[in-house]
Design a protein around this motif. Structure first.
Motif, short mmCIF file in Angstrom:
data_model
loop_
_atom_site.label_atom_id
_atom_site.label_comp_id
_atom_site.label_asym_id
_atom_site.label_seq_id
_atom_site.Cartn_x
_atom_site.Cartn_y
_atom_site.Cartn_z
N MET A 221 0.83 -1.19 0.00
CA MET A 221 0.00 0.00 0.00
C MET A 221 0.87 1.25 0.00
N ILE A 222 0.29 2.38 -0.42
CA ILE A 222 1.01 3.65 -0.43
C ILE A 222 0.98 4.24 0.97
N VAL A 223 2.16 4.42 1.57
CA VAL A 223 2.26 4.96 2.92
C VAL A 223 2.24 6.48 2.89
N ASP A 224 2.97 7.06 1.95
CA ASP A 224 3.04 8.52 1.87
C ASP A 224 3.43 8.92 0.45
N CYS A 225 2.94 10.09 0.03
CA CYS A 225 3.26 10.63 -1.28
C CYS A 225 3.26 12.15 -1.17
N ALA A 226 4.34 12.78 -1.55
CA ALA A 226 4.44 14.23 -1.40
C ALA A 226 5.36 14.81 -2.45
N ILE A 227 5.15 16.09 -2.74
CA ILE A 227 6.04 16.84 -3.63
C ILE A 227 6.86 17.79 -2.75
N TYR A 228 8.15 17.87 -3.06
CA TYR A 228 9.05 18.73 -2.30
C TYR A 228 9.68 19.75 -3.24
N ARG A 229 9.53 21.04 -2.84
CA ARG A 229 10.13 22.13 -3.60
C ARG A 229 11.00 22.94 -2.66
N ASP A 230 12.24 23.13 -3.04
CA ASP A 230 13.18 23.91 -2.23
C ASP A 230 13.26 23.38 -0.80
N GLY A 231 13.13 22.08 -0.65
CA GLY A 231 13.27 21.45 0.66
C GLY A 231 12.03 21.49 1.51
N HIS A 232 10.89 21.96 0.96
CA HIS A 232 9.66 22.05 1.74
C HIS A 232 8.58 21.20 1.09
N ARG A 233 7.79 20.58 1.93
CA ARG A 233 6.71 19.74 1.46
C ARG A 233 5.54 20.61 1.00
N THR A 234 4.96 20.26 -0.14
CA THR A 234 3.83 21.02 -0.68
C THR A 234 2.74 20.06 -1.11
N ASP A 235 1.53 20.59 -1.14
CA ASP A 235 0.42 19.79 -1.63
C ASP A 235 0.47 19.70 -3.14
N GLY A 236 0.10 18.58 -3.68
CA GLY A 236 0.13 18.40 -5.12
C GLY A 236 -0.99 17.52 -5.58
N PRO A 237 -1.14 17.31 -6.86
CA PRO A 237 -2.21 16.45 -7.38
C PRO A 237 -2.02 15.01 -6.96
N GLU A 238 -3.13 14.29 -6.82
CA GLU A 238 -3.07 12.89 -6.41
C GLU A 238 -2.56 11.99 -7.51
N ASP A 239 -2.77 12.37 -8.75
CA ASP A 239 -2.30 11.59 -9.88
C ASP A 239 -0.78 11.63 -9.96
N PHE A 240 -0.16 10.46 -10.03
CA PHE A 240 1.30 10.40 -10.04
C PHE A 240 1.90 11.13 -11.23
N SER A 241 1.29 10.97 -12.40
CA SER A 241 1.81 11.60 -13.60
C SER A 241 1.77 13.11 -13.49
N ASP A 242 0.63 13.66 -13.01
CA ASP A 242 0.52 15.11 -12.82
C ASP A 242 1.50 15.59 -11.76
N ALA A 243 1.66 14.80 -10.69
CA ALA A 243 2.58 15.20 -9.63
C ALA A 243 4.01 15.25 -10.15
N LEU A 244 4.39 14.24 -10.96
CA LEU A 244 5.74 14.22 -11.50
C LEU A 244 5.97 15.39 -12.45
N GLY A 245 4.97 15.67 -13.30
CA GLY A 245 5.12 16.80 -14.21
C GLY A 245 5.21 18.11 -13.47
N GLU A 246 4.41 18.27 -12.42
CA GLU A 246 4.46 19.50 -11.63
C GLU A 246 5.79 19.64 -10.92
N ALA A 247 6.32 18.53 -10.41
CA ALA A 247 7.61 18.58 -9.72
C ALA A 247 8.72 18.96 -10.68
N ARG A 248 8.71 18.42 -11.87
CA ARG A 248 9.74 18.75 -12.85
C ARG A 248 9.64 20.21 -13.27
N THR A 249 8.42 20.70 -13.43
CA THR A 249 8.25 22.09 -13.84
C THR A 249 8.74 23.05 -12.75
#
Length: 331
Positions: free
Chosen positions: A1-29
């Protein structure tokens, strides 16, 4: 099961989309990365992660089946590392191992955990309180996980050293480790050391490769070159652990040899004592057997002092044999 999923920008945790593909694209951008933690996922649960992050099928197979040796493999789109955290159970003095599979990409970290003892929650909390370190990207996560696992190796090595000292005290006690369970305890301890060694020994080459030391001077894809000194520090700690494990293995082998030698010596002592008492019992038995024969013509058979003379002779021979065996340490 998924224990945790988060996006990190500049060392800080931020809320992001639940979809993995969207989250990855947002993180790269945004110049960040996605960190996903999974605990013993099924094949169906892991399929979505595999498709979205383009993980190599061979690495995925290893992550799902577990029971892998510590290793580091480089694929086209990701880095795959396997660590084996060690758990020490003080109630039973037993060592067990878990497994961590880490997929590292340009903007993602996927960690698959098998077992209950891996320190991932504490690692994530620590990194979230150190945004400067977490801001280094996925490399910081790999470093923090490896550092936590190796530091725990040191703690386990100390516990095993304490257990070994208890075994030494038992084997070299005045009774010489006479308990019938001593050999079993020594053998069980040796198996624990072997289990520990299987987790720490194979990890040395991957860490050396990440540190860029020895024959592994080339850089590793998806790992920040500036992280080499940090991995070198982890590698140094692992070297200490492996030296400690080798020392434990040699000492427990020596202790087992000493215990077997003491057991053999005690058995020889017992046999000498039995032989001495048997020899002392043979003398009066022989004399009594001779004079117990039904012959008419025997020396001193009708002598008035024959019986007390034989008794005195028996007693004198017994005293002589007892002093002789006692002087030679047989009794």
């Amino acid at each position: 099961m998924i224990v945790d999923c988060a996006i990190y920008r500049d060392g800080h945790r931020t809320d992001g989309p639940e979809d993995f593909s969207d989250a990855l694209g947002e993180a790269r951008t945004a110049g960040g990365f996605v960190w996903i933690g999974l605990h013993e996922p099924t094949e169906d649960e892991f399929d979505l992660v595999t498709q979205e992050f383009g993980l190599h099928p061979l690495a995925v197979e290893d992550a799902l089946k577990a029971h892998q040796r510590p290793k580091l493999e480089v694929y086209e789109d990701s880095l795959f590392a396997v660590l084996k955290p060690v758990v020490y159970e003080p109630e039973s003095d037993a060592v067990s191992t878990d497994e961590l599979m880490i997929f590292l990409g340009d903007a993602f970290v996927v960690v698959v955990r098998h077992g209950e003892g891996a320190p991932l929650k504490a690692v994530r909390q620590r990194l979230e309180h150190e945004p400067e370190l977490l801001g280094k990207g996925p490399t910081a996560v790999l470093y923090a996980i490896a550092d936590a696992a190796v530091d725990h190796y040191l703690d386990v090595a100390v516990e095993l050293q304490n257990d070994l000292e208890e075994l030494e005290a038992e084997v070299f006690s005045p009774d010489g480790g006479g308990s019938r369970h001593t050999a079993s305890r020594i053998y069980t301890f040796k198996r624990q050391v072997l289990e520990f060694r299987r987790a720490t020994g194979p990890l040395a080459p991957p860490l050396a490769r990440l540190a860029g030391t020895g024959a592994f001077g080339a850089g590793v894809p998806f790992v920040n070159e500036k992280a080499r000194p940090f991995f070198r520090d982890v590698s140094d700690h692992l070297t200490r652990v492996n030296e400690s494990v080798e020392g434990l293995d040699r000492l427990v082998s020596d202790i087992l040899s000493a215990h077997l030698a003491q057991t053999s010596v005690r058995q020889n002592d017992d046999m000498r004592k039995i032989s001495a008492w048997a020899a002392m019992a043979a003398v009066p038995t022989m004399l009594a057997g001779v004079y117990g024969m039904n012959f008419d013509h025997m020396p001193e058979l009708h002598w008035e002092w024959g019986y007390p003379a034989v008794i005195v002779l028996m007693a004198a021979l017994e005293v002589l044999l007892f002093r002789l065996f006692k002087r030679r340490g047989w009794l």
